[in-house]
Design an enzyme around this catalytic site. Sequence first.
Site, PDB file in Angstrom:
ATOM      1  N   SER A 134      28.339 -42.738  -6.268  1.00 16.22           N
ATOM      2  CA  SER A 134      28.433 -43.456  -4.993  1.00 16.22           C
ATOM      3  C   SER A 134      27.044 -43.835  -4.508  1.00 16.22           C
ATOM      4  O   SER A 134      26.051 -43.154  -4.827  1.00 16.22           O
ATOM      5  CB  SER A 134      29.109 -42.577  -3.937  1.00 16.22           C
ATOM      6  OG  SER A 134      29.008 -43.154  -2.642  1.00 16.22           O
TER       7      SER A 134
ATOM      8  N   TYR B 231      29.842 -34.517   0.122  1.00 18.12           N
ATOM      9  CA  TYR B 231      30.179 -35.645  -0.750  1.00 18.12           C
ATOM     10  C   TYR B 231      28.916 -36.250  -1.347  1.00 18.12           C
ATOM     11  O   TYR B 231      28.823 -36.475  -2.558  1.00 18.12           O
ATOM     12  CB  TYR B 231      30.939 -36.694   0.053  1.00 18.12           C
ATOM     13  CG  TYR B 231      31.316 -37.936  -0.724  1.00 18.12           C
ATOM     14  CD1 TYR B 231      32.478 -37.974  -1.485  1.00 18.12           C
ATOM     15  CD2 TYR B 231      30.512 -39.070  -0.685  1.00 18.12           C
ATOM     16  CE1 TYR B 231      32.836 -39.115  -2.186  1.00 18.12           C
ATOM     17  CE2 TYR B 231      30.855 -40.217  -1.383  1.00 18.12           C
ATOM     18  CZ  TYR B 231      32.015 -40.236  -2.134  1.00 18.12           C
ATOM     19  OH  TYR B 231      32.350 -41.369  -2.834  1.00 18.12           O
TER      20      TYR B 231
END
Length: 243
Positions: free
Chosen positions: A141, A155
């Site tokens: 990401s 995350y």
Amino acid sequence: MSDQKTLLLTGASRGIGHATVMRFAKEGWRVITCSRQPFPEKCPWGGGREDHIELDLASPDATIAAIEQIRERLGGKLHALVNNAGISPKTPTGGRLNTLETDLRTWGKVFHVNFFASIVLARGLKDELSAAKGSVVNVTSIAGARVHPFAGAAYATSKAALAALTREMAHDFGPLGVRVNAIAPGEIETSILSPGTEKIVEGLPLRRLGQPSEVADVIWFLCSDQSSYVTGTEIEVNAGQHV
């Protein structure tokens, strides 16, 4: 058919994962999916129910136990493994969990799904990947490279770790004939977009959200013979957000 290629995909139920299923199915691949959700009743690819494994990647024991179940279905070869599953917990009001607020158990669960499951599956299926001279794609990401307004600390750090793991795996799996790469999506139009994302989009060079199919196309490239000399890299799919 005996020469049909096989993909194993985690996190297949929506968004990028679902688009990836459709992309590979269009190319005639057999797609084996892993998800903590049961196979949905309304799914548009044939054979999906038979090739779906209900698996909670947050459980180390369940993930390790699933290896043998997966191997039995493969018949000796795995042409591609796409580690797409990911979770990003929020505050009770849906806000970002930062380093001061994220408890250790939550952090651990995120890492089990977003990071550890990737190497557990790849290592457990290394013989099948090697037999097919296959490819591994880890979905990281943009949040792994910079602080993101919506993605939480657990995350983000798990995705940064996954990017580093991709390099390590490329080094270790290369002699087996297996390529390992990553893709780092930015703002993709899925059901989990956070309110306020439109402000980020206004600052992107391409001025629009990405589509799941556009990410799936890059995954396809990294699993195809078109990228036969590409390994150990992370491709950013983010409309120039990183610049």
